[in-house]
Design a protein around this motif. Sequence first.
Motif, PDB file in Angstrom:
ATOM      1  N   GLU A  41       0.839  -1.219   0.000  1.00 38.81           N
ATOM      2  CA  GLU A  41       0.000   0.000   0.000  1.00 38.81           C
ATOM      3  C   GLU A  41       0.865   1.256   0.000  1.00 38.81           C
ATOM      4  O   GLU A  41       0.495   2.274  -0.572  1.00 38.81           O
ATOM      5  CB  GLU A  41      -0.902   0.019   1.235  1.00 38.81           C
ATOM      6  CG  GLU A  41      -2.197  -0.742   1.054  1.00 38.81           C
ATOM      7  CD  GLU A  41      -2.888  -1.005   2.386  1.00 38.81           C
ATOM      8  OE1 GLU A  41      -2.803  -0.131   3.272  1.00 38.81           O
ATOM      9  OE2 GLU A  41      -3.469  -2.094   2.517  1.00 38.81           O
ATOM     10  N   ALA A  42       2.022   1.149   0.647  1.00 42.49           N
ATOM     11  CA  ALA A  42       2.919   2.315   0.708  1.00 42.49           C
ATOM     12  C   ALA A  42       3.665   2.513  -0.615  1.00 42.49           C
ATOM     13  O   ALA A  42       4.317   3.538  -0.811  1.00 42.49           O
ATOM     14  CB  ALA A  42       3.914   2.138   1.856  1.00 42.49           C
ATOM     15  N   GLY A  43       3.591   1.495  -1.513  1.00 44.17           N
ATOM     16  CA  GLY A  43       4.237   1.649  -2.822  1.00 44.17           C
ATOM     17  C   GLY A  43       5.331   0.640  -3.110  1.00 44.17           C
ATOM     18  O   GLY A  43       5.967   0.688  -4.159  1.00 44.17           O
ATOM     19  N   ALA A  44       5.550  -0.306  -2.178  1.00 43.54           N
ATOM     20  CA  ALA A  44       6.582  -1.323  -2.416  1.00 43.54           C
ATOM     21  C   ALA A  44       6.030  -2.428  -3.312  1.00 43.54           C
ATOM     22  O   ALA A  44       4.813  -2.651  -3.396  1.00 43.54           O
ATOM     23  CB  ALA A  44       7.040  -1.914  -1.085  1.00 43.54           C
ATOM     24  N   GLU A  45       6.967  -3.153  -3.962  1.00 45.14           N
ATOM     25  CA  GLU A  45       6.592  -4.299  -4.783  1.00 45.14           C
ATOM     26  C   GLU A  45       6.528  -5.512  -3.862  1.00 45.14           C
ATOM     27  O   GLU A  45       7.550  -5.858  -3.250  1.00 45.14           O
ATOM     28  CB  GLU A  45       7.693  -4.483  -5.839  1.00 45.14           C
ATOM     29  CG  GLU A  45       7.361  -5.410  -6.969  1.00 45.14           C
ATOM     30  CD  GLU A  45       8.559  -5.529  -7.927  1.00 45.14           C
ATOM     31  OE1 GLU A  45       8.726  -6.601  -8.517  1.00 45.14           O
ATOM     32  OE2 GLU A  45       9.337  -4.556  -8.058  1.00 45.14           O
ATOM     33  N   PRO A  46       5.347  -6.135  -3.722  1.00 44.49           N
ATOM     34  CA  PRO A  46       5.255  -7.247  -2.759  1.00 44.49           C
ATOM     35  C   PRO A  46       5.871  -8.528  -3.318  1.00 44.49           C
ATOM     36  O   PRO A  46       5.717  -8.834  -4.489  1.00 44.49           O
ATOM     37  CB  PRO A  46       3.741  -7.414  -2.571  1.00 44.49           C
ATOM     38  CG  PRO A  46       3.128  -6.863  -3.807  1.00 44.49           C
ATOM     39  CD  PRO A  46       4.051  -5.822  -4.364  1.00 44.49           C
ATOM     40  N   ALA A  47       6.551  -9.287  -2.449  1.00 46.02           N
ATOM     41  CA  ALA A  47       7.083 -10.593  -2.842  1.00 46.02           C
ATOM     42  C   ALA A  47       6.330 -11.668  -2.075  1.00 46.02           C
ATOM     43  O   ALA A  47       6.056 -11.508  -0.879  1.00 46.02           O
ATOM     44  CB  ALA A  47       8.571 -10.663  -2.540  1.00 46.02           C
ATOM     45  N   ALA A  48       6.019 -12.769  -2.771  1.00 46.52           N
ATOM     46  CA  ALA A  48       5.201 -13.820  -2.175  1.00 46.52           C
ATOM     47  C   ALA A  48       6.033 -14.830  -1.388  1.00 46.52           C
ATOM     48  O   ALA A  48       5.515 -15.557  -0.550  1.00 46.52           O
ATOM     49  CB  ALA A  48       4.418 -14.528  -3.271  1.00 46.52           C
ATOM     50  N   SER A  49       7.321 -14.892  -1.687  1.00 45.99           N
ATOM     51  CA  SER A  49       8.214 -15.842  -1.008  1.00 45.99           C
ATOM     52  C   SER A  49       9.635 -15.292  -1.121  1.00 45.99           C
ATOM     53  O   SER A  49       9.873 -14.349  -1.887  1.00 45.99           O
ATOM     54  CB  SER A  49       8.153 -17.213  -1.694  1.00 45.99           C
ATOM     55  OG  SER A  49       8.669 -17.075  -3.010  1.00 45.99           O
ATOM     56  N   LEU A  50      10.565 -15.920  -0.423  1.00 43.18           N
ATOM     57  CA  LEU A  50      11.949 -15.442  -0.528  1.00 43.18           C
ATOM     58  C   LEU A  50      12.503 -15.675  -1.935  1.00 43.18           C
ATOM     59  O   LEU A  50      13.281 -14.869  -2.452  1.00 43.18           O
ATOM     60  CB  LEU A  50      12.834 -16.151   0.497  1.00 43.18           C
ATOM     61  CG  LEU A  50      13.057 -15.425   1.823  1.00 43.18           C
ATOM     62  CD1 LEU A  50      14.131 -16.118   2.627  1.00 43.18           C
ATOM     63  CD2 LEU A  50      13.421 -13.957   1.613  1.00 43.18           C
ATOM     64  N   GLU A  51      12.079 -16.778  -2.569  1.00 42.02           N
ATOM     65  CA  GLU A  51      12.533 -17.055  -3.936  1.00 42.02           C
ATOM     66  C   GLU A  51      12.026 -15.963  -4.879  1.00 42.02           C
ATOM     67  O   GLU A  51      12.785 -15.392  -5.680  1.00 42.02           O
ATOM     68  CB  GLU A  51      12.038 -18.431  -4.370  1.00 42.02           C
ATOM     69  CG  GLU A  51      12.715 -18.907  -5.618  1.00 42.02           C
ATOM     70  CD  GLU A  51      12.269 -20.303  -6.015  1.00 42.02           C
ATOM     71  OE1 GLU A  51      11.504 -20.929  -5.256  1.00 42.02           O
ATOM     72  OE2 GLU A  51      12.691 -20.734  -7.099  1.00 42.02           O
ATOM     73  N   ASP A  52      10.742 -15.652  -4.747  1.00 47.86           N
ATOM     74  CA  ASP A  52      10.136 -14.590  -5.552  1.00 47.86           C
ATOM     75  C   ASP A  52      10.866 -13.265  -5.294  1.00 47.86           C
ATOM     76  O   ASP A  52      11.172 -12.498  -6.221  1.00 47.86           O
ATOM     77  CB  ASP A  52       8.645 -14.496  -5.144  1.00 47.86           C
ATOM     78  CG  ASP A  52       7.906 -13.427  -5.917  1.00 47.86           C
ATOM     79  OD1 ASP A  52       8.241 -13.214  -7.098  1.00 47.86           O
ATOM     80  OD2 ASP A  52       6.999 -12.789  -5.339  1.00 47.86           O
ATOM     81  N   PHE A  53      11.175 -13.021  -4.024  1.00 45.19           N
ATOM     82  CA  PHE A  53      11.883 -11.807  -3.605  1.00 45.19           C
ATOM     83  C   PHE A  53      13.218 -11.693  -4.351  1.00 45.19           C
ATOM     84  O   PHE A  53      13.536 -10.656  -4.947  1.00 45.19           O
ATOM     85  CB  PHE A  53      12.084 -11.898  -2.091  1.00 45.19           C
ATOM     86  CG  PHE A  53      12.945 -10.842  -1.463  1.00 45.19           C
ATOM     87  CD1 PHE A  53      12.397  -9.623  -1.064  1.00 45.19           C
ATOM     88  CD2 PHE A  53      14.295 -11.068  -1.216  1.00 45.19           C
ATOM     89  CE1 PHE A  53      13.192  -8.652  -0.461  1.00 45.19           C
ATOM     90  CE2 PHE A  53      15.087 -10.105  -0.608  1.00 45.19           C
ATOM     91  CZ  PHE A  53      14.530  -8.897  -0.236  1.00 45.19           C
TER      92      PHE A  53
END
Length: 299
Positions: A41-53
Amino acid sequence: MQLGLIGLGRMGQIVVERTLAADHDVVAFDLDEDAVATAAEAGAEPAASLEDFTERLGTDKRIWLMVPAGEAVDVTLEELEPYLDGDDIVVDGGNSYFEDTVRRAESCPATYLDCGTSGGPAGAELGFSLMIGGPQWAYNELESVFDAVATGPDGHERMGEAGSGHYVKMIHNGVEYALMQAYGEGFELLHEGRYDLDLENVASVWNNGAVIRSWLLELCEEAFREEGTDLGTVADRIEGGSTGTWTVQEGLEQEVPLPLIYTALSERFGSRADDGRFSRRLANRLRYGFGRHEVPRRE
Ligand SMILES: NC(=O)C1=CN([C@@H]2O[C@H](COP(=O)(O)OP(=O)(O)OC[C@H]3O[C@@H](n4cnc5c(N)ncnc54)[C@H](O)[C@@H]3O)[C@@H](O)[C@H]2O)C=CC1
Ligand SMILES: O=C(CO)[C@H](O)[C@H](O)COP(=O)(O)O
């Protein structure tokens, strides 16, 4: 710059917001999905897992850990390990024990920076004070992020080699314990003493020009304003203690006397006795033993 943030609690969300506000990109991950949603919501790109991150970060990853000190740091580093090399930088912004940090800096495939962070959630608007240890090139590389997360360029410094940032922060916390103890004793005497004082007024006047003015004293003023001059329902129990314990242990190892910090730490431990301090109860009984003084007894 693109920064990956792991650990989006009280402190991590502030790192996210301040980094975004400085026009950097942030990829955010936390075990708690709600925390990830807040960062998104603050504008970051969300990652679903550490691998995705790690996939979202690509090469030359810049990663900031803001997870609880201890096991969570080791678990996270272990999971990140297959995706890291020496061109990547990992910053640990939590209150990690400096010897753990030295060990992690040696074993982590990425270049490792330890970052003692002071200012707490209440420092969100002002920015933090950052004490950083690790290689100079990595510190330089992340300077614009440190400018954003700290109060500005004066709010961060490289202390020295790996571990030194967390070492300085550990001792900062020892000082914090002793200052809290000193204010506590002074206000206790004022509270129990000869005059019927409004302690918020005392703190306020001290905060305006007195030798002992400080942010902790402003927080004393806030506490008396919000809880009342007798601190209302606030219990006689102080949690925490790890950073103060490490500071005292280091004082013993270095043979540097730390009586104030040790006393403040002991007061914390003492505050947790459920049934009154055993040592005080024994002293009470011993006064009867040697002097036949009356023994006050509990109900
Ligand atoms: N709260 C404070 O005043 C200050 C805290 N610190 C340090 O900053 C660090 C973070 O503190 P807070 O933000 O207060 O803690 P917090 O408990 O508010 O947040 C920690 C976050 O890390 C997440 N987390 C835990 N394990 C994880 C894992 N394995 N992978 C991904 N996410 C994980 C949790 O879900 C939580 O959102 C700690 O080391 C703390 O000692 C430093 C200075 C001040
Ligand atoms: O680092 C801090 C403040 O500077 C954190 O608030 C830390 O949790 C304080 O230590 P303790 O929990 O032992 O009181």
